[in-house]
Design an enzyme around this catalytic site. Structure first.
Site, short mmCIF file in Angstrom:
data_model
loop_
_atom_site.label_atom_id
_atom_site.label_comp_id
_atom_site.label_asym_id
_atom_site.label_seq_id
_atom_site.Cartn_x
_atom_site.Cartn_y
_atom_site.Cartn_z
N PHE B 119 0.85 -1.18 0.00
CA PHE B 119 0.00 0.00 0.00
C PHE B 119 0.89 1.23 0.00
CE2 PHE B 119 -4.56 1.05 1.12
CZ PHE B 119 -5.10 0.11 0.26
N GLN B 233 -7.54 15.11 3.34
CA GLN B 233 -6.84 14.28 2.35
C GLN B 233 -7.61 14.18 1.04
OE1 GLN B 233 -6.32 9.76 2.80
NE2 GLN B 233 -4.25 10.59 2.94
N HIS B 235 -7.87 11.97 -2.14
CA HIS B 235 -7.46 10.65 -2.61
C HIS B 235 -7.13 10.77 -4.09
CE1 HIS B 235 -7.49 6.41 -3.57
NE2 HIS B 235 -7.57 6.12 -2.29
N LEU B 245 -14.73 6.46 -5.06
CA LEU B 245 -13.37 6.02 -4.82
C LEU B 245 -12.96 4.78 -5.60
CD1 LEU B 245 -10.99 6.67 -3.00
CD2 LEU B 245 -11.88 4.99 -1.40
N THR B 247 -9.99 2.23 -5.05
CA THR B 247 -9.06 1.94 -3.96
C THR B 247 -7.59 2.05 -4.35
OG1 THR B 247 -8.27 0.25 -2.43
CG2 THR B 247 -9.28 -0.53 -4.44
N GLU B 248 -6.78 2.43 -3.38
CA GLU B 248 -5.33 2.45 -3.54
C GLU B 248 -4.81 1.06 -3.87
OE1 GLU B 248 -3.40 5.15 -0.91
OE2 GLU B 248 -1.94 3.63 -0.34
N ARG B 279 -0.47 9.50 -0.37
CA ARG B 279 -1.61 10.03 -1.12
C ARG B 279 -1.49 11.52 -1.43
NH1 ARG B 279 -6.52 6.81 1.96
NH2 ARG B 279 -6.11 4.84 0.90
N HIS B 347 -11.37 13.08 0.49
CA HIS B 347 -11.57 11.70 0.91
C HIS B 347 -11.60 11.52 2.43
CE1 HIS B 347 -11.32 7.40 0.84
NE2 HIS B 347 -10.13 7.37 1.40
N GLU B 370 -12.52 8.81 12.59
CA GLU B 370 -12.31 9.98 11.73
C GLU B 370 -12.84 11.26 12.35
OE1 GLU B 370 -13.46 9.34 7.66
OE2 GLU B 370 -12.84 11.35 7.05
N ARG B 381 -2.80 10.94 6.07
CA ARG B 381 -2.99 9.56 6.51
C ARG B 381 -2.51 8.57 5.46
NH1 ARG B 381 -6.59 5.79 5.40
NH2 ARG B 381 -8.21 7.11 4.49
#
Lengths: 327, 567
Positions: B119, B233, B235, B245, B247-248, B279, B347, B370, B381
């Protein structure tokens, strides 16, 4: 950007002011790619602030926004307006609340009955590790063992299948597809310790054996989960655990035996073999009604001409099953 | 109807449910209620796709908690409190294994252990996952266990206010959405677990419609400070049209980012980590590409491409099934055949309710996940650390609250609080009011996206502060058109807008104040990190006249000194 004026016909009901539900019509300029949820939001923000529905993630993962679009239960957030137009032609797109659940207001229904059924059928894993010792070691689970429950754990409890289920339509106490799916998911998890107990709950009245195999749950699952496969597996498990004494299990057994022996069902003695003497006596009024309408099944059942081939099929299936179990 | 409990948890996402389970495990006698404006499985935890970080060392045998700590501190551009990060990472293997033990269906390696993948911003492969539906499966597992334990849920209750008597917790006031009854929940302890506030960027946000910072706003109005609110943040990979989104994990599995020349442009920004930089860095690089004209153009705006085709149909179907579904549903594109059009999207809110571990400045009141700012994420993050955050601090707060409750006297919520709430709601119905929710919310989203987005300047931020202040003034004239009492969703829209506006003011004011670039906060006019002046947390507090007061507090350091951050 391609745009079209699209008509929507939306179910409305506010118990505080409306004696009966009615339908409201809205016209919206909708571009290609727009979802039904975007249209609902547009109507609420610009045309009718009182329109009531649920929506949250807008990405097809939270399960809040299931409604019936042109009669079919689906998520509003992943349903394309233009796809629906292709189906309905020039007719307005019809938006209605889910079936088989009480309408609270407009498109918003009470989903508590589903949660209650999850609760009363132990829809959770009971691990072999005592609570106080958790967190120190992971269970070893093979990739294949994980794959068995992978698809079933996709369920987002959107209740589309609950709304489409034909059994739910006649009996609201029926356990319902998502609860059966959850039972399948838990009972086939190698970490589970109370599968037998859960199966007892699931096979009680209004349970597992009431499913009519109509496959509507599978057809309408927004996550494309093969729910019926799970239900079949639970039924097999019931026989494996010798939980074959219930009416539903006996009913299934009679079908199995009759087809093997005759290639067709001996309907005349079906009630006796499924419900026993007392249960069959209770069906006399129905039998009389059937007689009046000349719908009485034949007294004697002949074997079908190709019965040999049917038996060969049975033998092949039994062999396959034995092979599967030994591997 | 009035309720009394030892512990009231507001929010039924992963953090709230973890807290409920841990409170009952710590002391089974604790009376616990979980109130939530959505049914628990609807909570936004369900949308977390990629995974949860823990140094299990199932993949890289030499991974350690220490490496996880350092990745997190560096990823947060040295703004995280190092004692809190140590706690987060040291508890990670425990909570991930606990969730596994409770029934979470993690993907597995061939040897049967929990699978891990790479990740962003990490030196080891430590992200544990269940395909690309990790949050969904963790949330359902926790919910199932709560049903098993008989946790008392108040589903579809909307938080109106947090109540305390001179700093001592009294409980909360909430409205039953189904009946509009305003109800007092008197509680010896309260845990706020209401999720983030990045929905204030509305159309440029990956968040659920309800991520409106209700707990943060209630805490702020009750006098609790908000910390590090300038850090939002973005994304890197939101879908072009919807902001939803991707995903990463799509990049973790090997996806490429391409500009319109077909170039893997990340080679110019993060030559070593490439697409798996942190990110903030990847999102900024993408925005730069778009601003310099290297993006693709479309009616829905400029975008770049996320190319997964070389991964093959097998990997995409097995490891990224949800991404494929989202791309097909929302962009009409099958990533097996075509690249996915993406651009950065708001995000995650690193900032939130100021807590020390999970404890706020008020006795008996906790905040986690959060909605809180511990701070473990600092200025940015890392992917896979948010699910970890809610599990670790949910567990901590649940335990602390269960131990604390018997030591505290019961202080009932005052009847005045109920009356004030009722009066406020009634006031929205007035015929003299004329402002409309939809219009104001669009303006708020635009003000934030245009002027408090990825690239910020003094001029833009002054504009954002001004626009949001004007909107807050106009909010006094907002009208509630639905006067019914059965699921008055129009009312909840208005209450959510009020919460977002208060928080948007905090975000824009603190962004204007911080004259440096750090993590997700990037100032064109102050492009460097300035540790001498700005290595500190920002705090905003509401003064008695309703204005926002700014101050700051020191960062807790530990083993790791300040260093330049490069990838």
């Amino acid at each position: 950007m391609e745009r079209r004026e699209v008509s929507f016909r939306i179910y409305r009901y506010n118990p505080q002011v409306d004696r009966h539900p009615f339908y409201d019509n809205f016209k919206v300029a909708a571009e290609r790619g727009i979802t039904v949820l975007r249209v609902l939001n547009h109507i609420k923000e610009n045309l009718e602030p009182r329109l009531t529905f649920r929506a949250y993630c807008q990405a097809g993962i939270c399960g809040s926004c299931a409604v019936r679009v042109n009669g079919v239960s689906k998520l509003a957030c992943t349903t394309q307006v233009w796809d629906e137009l292709a189906e309905s032609g020039d007719e307005p797109i019809l938006l209605e609340p889910l079936n088989n659940l009480e309408v609270i207001r407009d498109l918003l229904v009470d989903i508590d009955p589903l949660l209650e059924k999850l609760k009363s059928n132990s829809s959770w894993l009971t691990s072999s590790i005592p609570e106080q010792q958790m967190g120190h070691k992971e269970h070893i689970v093979s990739e294949t063992e994980f794959e068995v429950i992978d698809s079933a754990s996709d369920c987002i409890l959107c209740a589309s299948c609950y709304s489409e289920c034909s059994m739910m339509g006649v009996n609201r106490r029926y356990i319902s597809p998502p609860v059966l799916l959850k039972a399948f998911r838990m009972n086939n998890d190698t970490r589970e310790t109370l599968a037998g107990e859960r199966l007892k709950q699931v096979t009680a009245d209004h349970g597992l054996w009431d499913c009519t195999h109509c496959y509507r749950c599978v057809e309408h699952c927004c996550k494309k989960i093969p729910i019926m496969d799970g239900i079949h597996r639970l039924r097999e498990e019931a026989f494996e655990r010798r939980m074959s004494g219930s009416e539903g299990a006996r009913h299934a057994q009679v079908f199995f035996d009759d087809i093997r022996d005759n290639g067709r069902l001996k309907e005349m003695t079906l009630p006796l073999r499924t419900k026993g003497v007392a249960g069959s006596l209770a069906m006399i009024p129905l039998a009389l009604k059937m007689a009046i309408k000349m719908r009485t099944p034949p007294l004697f059942t002949k074997k079908i001409p190709g019965i040999k081939r049917v038996r060969e099929l049975y033998l092949r299936l039994e062999k396959l099953n034995a092979e599967r179990q030994s591997s | 109807m009035d309720h009394t409990f030892d512990l009231v948890i507001v929010g039924a996402g992963g953090g709230g449910l973890m807290a409920a389970l841990e409170a009952l495990r710590t002391n089974p006698q604790t009376s616990v209620a979980v109130i939530s404006k959505v049914y628990p499985t609807r909570s936004h935890t369900s949308a977390a796709q990629g995974g949860v970080n823990a140094a299990l060392a199932n993949k890289d045998k030499d991974d350690t908690v220490e490496l996880h700590v350092f990745d997190t501190i560096k990823g947060g551009d040295y703004l995280a409190d190092q004692d809190a990060v140590e706690y987060l990472c040291s508890q990670a293997p425990l909570v991930v294994r606990e969730l596994e033990n409770l029934g979470a269906p993690f993907s597995r390696f061939p040897d049967g252990t929990i699978a891990q993948r790479p990740f962003g911003g990490t030196v080891k492969d430590r992200c544990c996952y269940c395909a690309d539906k990790t949050g969904h499966t963790l949330l359902h597992t926790l919910f199932e266990q709560c049903l098993r334990r008989g946790v008392k849920f108040f589903n579809e209750y909307f938080l109106l206010s947090l109540e305390h008597d001179d700093g001592e917790c009294q409980g909360v006031v909430a409205i039953n959405m189904r009946s509009s009854a305003i109800e007092a929940f008197s509680a010896r302890t309260v845990i706020l677990a209401t999720g983030g506030h990045a929905k204030m960027y509305w159309n440029r946000s990956s968040n659920a419609a309800g991520n409106t910072g209700d707990g943060q706003a209630a805490a702020f109005r009750s006098g609790i400070s908000l910390k590090d609110m300038e850090f939002i943040q973005f994304h890197p990979t939101g879908l072009r049209k919807s902001g939803l989104l991707v995903t990463e994990a799509a990049r973790g599995e090997g996806g490429y980012l391409l500009n319109r020349h077909g170039e893997r442009f990340m080679a110019r920004y993060a030559p070593q980590k490439m697409e798996l930089g942190p990110r903030d860095l990847v999102a900024r690089s993408m925005e730069t590409e778009i601003l310099e004209g290297n993006g693709f153009t479309s009616a829905a705006g400029s975008y770049l491409e996320l190319d997964l085709r070389h991964l093959g149909a097998g990997t995409i179907k097995k490891k990224l099934p949800q991404i494929r579904e989202l791309s097909m549903n929302f962009e009409g594109i099958d990533p097996i055949e075509e690249p996915i059009p993406v651009r950065p999207t708001a995000h995650y809110s690193m900032g939130g309710i100021d807590v020390n571990m999970a404890q706020t400045a008020l006795c008996g009141i906790y905040a986690i996940g959060e909605c809180a700012c511990v701070s473990v994420h600092g200025a940015n993050r890392l992917g896979g650390n948010s699910l970890l955050d809610i599990l670790v601090f949910g567990k901590l707060a649940g335990r602390e609250a269960a131990l604390e409750a018997p030591r505290r006297a019961s202080r009932p919520v005052s009847p005045h609080a109920l009356k004030n709430a009722a009066a406020e709601i009634k006031s929205y119905i007035s015929h003299k009011r004329y402002e409309r929710y939809g219009i104001m919310r669009e303006e708020m989203g635009k003000a934030m996206a245009d002027n408090a987005g990825i690239y910020r300047t003094e001029v833009k931020l002054r504009q954002a502060v001004e626009d949001i202040s004007t909107l807050r003034d106009r909010f006094r004239h907002i009208r509630l058109f639905d006067t019914g009492t059965v699921y008055n969703t129009n009312l909840f829209q208005i209450l959510e807008l009020k919460n977002m506006l208060d928080l948007a003011l905090c975000v824009s004011m603190t962004s204007l104040e911080r004259q440096e670039s750090r993590g997700a906060h990037y100032r064109d006019d102050f492009p460097r990190r300035n540790d001498n002046a700005w290595h500190k947390h920002s705090l905003c507090t509401q003064s008695s006249d309703g204005d926002v007061k700014l101050c700051s507090t020191a960062v807790t350091m530990g083993k790791y000194g300040l260093e330049a951050r490069s990838y």
